[in-house]
Scaffold this motif. Structure first.
Motif, PDB file in Angstrom:
ATOM      1  N   ALA A   1       0.887  -1.109   0.075  1.00 24.20           N
ATOM      2  CA  ALA A   1       0.180  -0.011  -0.028  1.00 24.20           C
ATOM      3  C   ALA A   1       0.738   1.416  -0.023  1.00 24.20           C
TER       4      ALA A   1
ATOM      5  N   LYS B   1       0.925   4.353  -2.927  1.00 28.46           N
ATOM      6  CA  LYS B   1       0.215   5.564  -2.528  1.00 28.46           C
ATOM      7  C   LYS B   1       0.786   6.687  -3.518  1.00 28.46           C
TER       8      LYS B   1
ATOM      9  N   ASN C   1     -13.801  11.552 -11.723  1.00 26.30           N
ATOM     10  CA  ASN C   1     -12.907  12.097 -10.748  1.00 26.30           C
ATOM     11  C   ASN C   1     -11.784  12.664 -10.982  1.00 26.30           C
TER      12      ASN C   1
ATOM     13  N   TRP D   1     -10.533  15.581 -10.540  1.00 25.40           N
ATOM     14  CA  TRP D   1      -9.852  16.303  -9.437  1.00 25.40           C
ATOM     15  C   TRP D   1      -8.839  15.461  -8.815  1.00 25.40           C
ATOM     16  N   ALA D   2      -9.173  14.145  -8.705  1.00 29.12           N
ATOM     17  CA  ALA D   2      -8.253  13.184  -7.777  1.00 29.12           C
ATOM     18  C   ALA D   2      -6.679  12.874  -8.719  1.00 29.12           C
TER      19      ALA D   2
ATOM     20  N   ARG E   1      -6.316   0.115   2.493  1.00 31.03           N
ATOM     21  CA  ARG E   1      -5.287   1.177   3.233  1.00 31.03           C
ATOM     22  C   ARG E   1      -4.947   2.513   2.667  1.00 31.03           C
ATOM     23  N   LEU E   2      -5.553   2.465   1.627  1.00 32.08           N
ATOM     24  CA  LEU E   2      -5.292   3.873   0.668  1.00 32.08           C
ATOM     25  C   LEU E   2      -6.251   4.812   0.908  1.00 32.08           C
TER      26      LEU E   2
ATOM     27  N   LYS F   1      -8.914   9.603  -2.118  1.00 34.66           N
ATOM     28  CA  LYS F   1      -8.169  10.253  -3.329  1.00 34.66           C
ATOM     29  C   LYS F   1      -7.480   9.081  -4.307  1.00 34.66           C
ATOM     30  N   ASP F   2      -6.462   8.349  -3.619  1.00 36.98           N
ATOM     31  CA  ASP F   2      -6.043   7.553  -4.415  1.00 36.98           C
ATOM     32  C   ASP F   2      -6.823   6.229  -5.064  1.00 36.98           C
TER      33      ASP F   2
ATOM     34  N   LEU G   1     -10.107   6.679  -5.796  1.00 35.47           N
ATOM     35  CA  LEU G   1     -10.611   7.143  -6.889  1.00 35.47           C
ATOM     36  C   LEU G   1      -9.987   7.194  -8.172  1.00 35.47           C
TER      37      LEU G   1
ATOM     38  N   THR H   1      -1.944  22.321   9.214  1.00 41.48           N
ATOM     39  CA  THR H   1      -2.311  23.290   8.441  1.00 41.48           C
ATOM     40  C   THR H   1      -3.706  23.053   8.193  1.00 41.48           C
TER      41      THR H   1
ATOM     42  N   GLN I   1      -6.830  23.306   5.258  1.00 46.76           N
ATOM     43  CA  GLN I   1      -7.493  23.183   3.806  1.00 46.76           C
ATOM     44  C   GLN I   1      -8.654  23.430   3.536  1.00 46.76           C
TER      45      GLN I   1
ATOM     46  N   SER J   1     -14.869  13.903   0.336  1.00 46.23           N
ATOM     47  CA  SER J   1     -14.100  13.185  -0.086  1.00 46.23           C
ATOM     48  C   SER J   1     -14.225  12.653  -1.765  1.00 46.23           C
ATOM     49  N   THR J   2     -15.642  12.419  -1.957  1.00 47.09           N
ATOM     50  CA  THR J   2     -15.984  11.684  -3.418  1.00 47.09           C
ATOM     51  C   THR J   2     -16.399  13.218  -3.990  1.00 47.09           C
ATOM     52  N   ARG J   3     -16.739  14.249  -3.228  1.00 43.78           N
ATOM     53  CA  ARG J   3     -17.372  15.251  -3.996  1.00 43.78           C
ATOM     54  C   ARG J   3     -18.610  14.985  -4.399  1.00 43.78           C
ATOM     55  N   LYS J   4     -19.307  14.183  -3.942  1.00 46.44           N
ATOM     56  CA  LYS J   4     -20.688  14.089  -4.308  1.00 46.44           C
ATOM     57  C   LYS J   4     -21.749  14.848  -3.136  1.00 46.44           C
TER      58      LYS J   4
ATOM     59  N   ARG K   1      -1.727  26.191  11.533  1.00 46.23           N
ATOM     60  CA  ARG K   1      -1.897  27.448  10.779  1.00 46.23           C
ATOM     61  C   ARG K   1      -3.040  27.644   9.936  1.00 46.23           C
TER      62      ARG K   1
END
Lengths: 246, 369
Positions: free
Chosen positions: A118, A122, A151, A153-154, B15-16, B19-20, B22, B76, B78, B116-119, B345
């Motif tokens: 994993a 990444k 997707n 943006w990913a 484990r990812l 974003k990875d 998708l 920080t 986002q 996370s999925t932007r839905k 921050r």
């Protein structure tokens, strides 16, 4: 039987025989089950595992059993490091270890090896995943585009406004510099190398130039637009906007 | 990877980050099928929850909207851009569960959003059987028995001196995308809007048993059986307090009471170790700080650290003179009782905080986007 020096015999797919302590062998739930439900004196066949791989796995089990039983003086941090070195093997061996850990049902080893894979994948691009693991791309060009678009943006490396803080501008920060010029600082953050100009002049500047160094050193640097700068004593905050396609 | 059995590939993929995953939908069709599979989505979620990864804090500022702070890096913020349009400046998060956020605006419009999925999704309009409701209580959570995400809305309207009293409670189910009325509630609201918290697969609010009651009581709505029950609080915890707050932390109900004791501010944090059992309440923290004017301080526990040794506290200072509020975080070490600033921050000066876990949990694709 119950004695701690009970040995179990294991025969691998390539007909190698290993004699191991029971406490080590039963780290594998599969071996444990076979041993407890079969004849204790007979040899257990581990058909799907080769001698080389079993040898490595037995090293792992032995290390973990000994450390848990206090037979070996090793701190949790040292064991963690030992595990990290254990998985520094070529990819084929790693996959063989995963398959063996799965088949022999050694939970902690499966966890360690799966986490290792994993960590390897990444942040990678789909093309890299396919090449590394020899996966056939069965999408048509249109279908793949459509899935990517769902997707989109990913695929941005860093979207939106990012804050990068460089703390303690000491000499060792300069030593990370790519150009090795004393007046420049180079900070590596999230696979990007961002260079800034002249630290000594920063306090007087209202704006600074930020350059992004592509991975390929022969590609020219790209100047990024910097939105806002706060230059204070001891640290500099940069707010910058950049996206790049993966 | 092609020669690894499917369950091992899933073990690696779960484990990812979202974003990875998708992005990896475009690796191959089998990978896409795995990542979209509801069983895998649950596996990934449960791994994140068990190992406390993919977690973040979502800070909502009334004007500037939403920011997220990664729970591992903790450095920080986002900015999170919600998809509901510029006009919706009054969005509040009413609940956060398994990666889904439920939000409500000032006109009681309700939305679901997975950042996370932007839905995102707009809930169908919820008809109220009477005019001028004076209070709306909300709650959002997941029922594992029916594998269903539910949103509860309880509305009450009453005149002075009990001239009239209307009450209506409805539940929205994500899969069926519709509201349905549930049994009327047997308690009273006095505040105009409250958001419930989720613990033990039930939503909880502080309510009044009778219109004349002076003290509030804790009521729980089980998302499976859809029944209400009252839960007992530790004796005397509501006496002589300046401030009282109740929520879930680490899966258990957590009660915080703030009071003055001679020259100190005292913040007591109680945990109900066994759900519904009064005797299982125990005091986790009793934090004394010297009391000083001219400001009022709010100290609320947010979450445990990954190793469970520390508690993250939200600290809000409100200065009476200037009406300004400055919010921040500190870590309270449970062993040494040492308090340390958590420097992040870019946080807004004042905000509400919600815990959030990244997930692939889908919304209803047939519903209004």
């Amino acid at each position: 039987m119950g004695s701690t020096s009970t040995k179990i015999k294991l025969r691998t797919s390539d007909q190698k025989v290993f004699e191991v302590e029971k406490a080590v062998a039963v780290q594998s739930q599969t071996i444990k089950y076979i041993y407890e439900n079969g004849c204790p004196d007979s040899v257990i066949h581990v058909h799907s595992v080769s001698g080389d791989i079993l040898s490595k796995i037995l090293d792992y089990c032995k290390k973990h059993v000994n450390s848990a039983a206090g037979k070996e003086d090793i701190s949790p941090e040292e064991l963690y490091e030992w595990d990290a070195n254990f998985v520094k093997v070529d990819q084929n061996t790693l996959f063989d270890l995963i398959l063996a850990a799965n088949c022999l049902k050694i939970e902690s080893l499966l966890d360690l090896t799966c986490q290792t894979v994993a960590n390897m994948i990444k942040g990678k691009r789909p093309e890299e995943i396919r090449t590394t693991f020899n996966i056939k791309n069965d999408y048509t060009i249109e279908a793949e585009e459509a899935v990517r678009r769902e997707n989109k943006w990913a695929f941005d490396m860093l979207g939106g406004v990012g804050t990068m803080v460089i703390e303690e501008l000491a000499d060792d920060t300069m030593s990370k510099c790519v150009t090795n010029a004393k007046s420049r600082v180079c900070v590596i953050a999230a696979n990007q190398i961002v260079m800034m100009r002249s630290i000594s002049k920063l306090a007087n500047k209202k704006s600074i130039d930020v350059y992004k160094q592509p991975q390929n050193p022969t590609t020219p640097r790209i100047k990024e637009s910097v939105k806002q700068i706060n230059v204070g004593t001891g640290f500099i905050e940069l707010f910058f906007h950049f996206k790049c396609k993966m | 990877m092609a020669r690894l059995p499917h369950e091992v590939t899933s073990d690696i993929l779960c484990r990812l980050s979202v974003k990875d995953l998708l992005r990896f939908r475009s690796v191959s069709k089998p990978w896409c099928r795995t990542i979209d599979d509801p069983y895998f989505i649950k596996l990934h979620l449960s791994h994140s929850l068990k190992t406390i990864t993919n977690h973040s804090l979502i800070l909502s500022h009334w004007e500037d909207h939403f920011f997220s702070v990664d729970y591992d890096l903790f450095e920080t913020t986002q900015r999170l851009n919600h998809p509901f349009g510029e006009r919706r400046k009054t969005l509040q998060i009413l609940g956060s569960c398994n990666g889904l956020l439920a939000l409500v605006d000032d006109k009681d419009g309700i939305f679901l959003w997975n950042p996370s999925t932007r839905k995102s999704q707009v809930l169908p309009f919820n008809e109220i059987g009477f005019s001028s409701p004076s209070s709306s209580y909300y709650g959002f959570g997941y029922d594992p028995i029916s594998d269903e995400y539910k949103l509860v809305r309880m509305v009450q309207s009453h005149g002075n001196n009990d001239e009239y009293f209307h009450s209506e409670a409805k539940v929205y189910s994500l899969r069926s995308n519709c509201w349905r009325r549930i049994k009327d509630v047997c308690f009273y609201h006095k505040f105009s809007r409250e958001f419930g918290f989720l613990a033990n697969n039930a939503l909880h609010w502080m309510v009044f048993k009778t219109p004349q009651s002076r003290n509030q009581e804790l009521v729980g709505f089980d998302l499976g059986s859809e029944e209400f029950r009252f839960l007992e609080l530790p004796d005397g915890c509501l006496d002589k307090i300046l401030r009282f707050h109740i929520k879930a932390m680490g899966g258990d109900i957590c009660l915080t009471s703030t009071y003055r004791e001679t020259n100190n501010f005292v913040v007591d944090v109680w945990i109900m170790k066994e759900y519904g059992v009064k005797q299982s309440w125990f005091k986790l923290i009793s934090w004394k700080e010297p009391y000083f004017m001219p400001c009022s301080i709010v100290a609320l526990p947010v979450a445990f650290s990954k190793d469970g040794d520390e508690v993250l506290f939200f600290i809000g200072y409100k200065w009476f003179n200037w009406g300004r509020r400055i919010d921040s975080f500190v870590w309270y070490d449970l062993g040494s009782q040492v308090v340390e600033d958590a420097v992040i921050r870019g946080i807004p000066t004042s905000f509400d905080v919600n815990l959030y876990v990244d997930s692939l949990v889908p919304l209803n694709s047939n519903a209004q986007q």
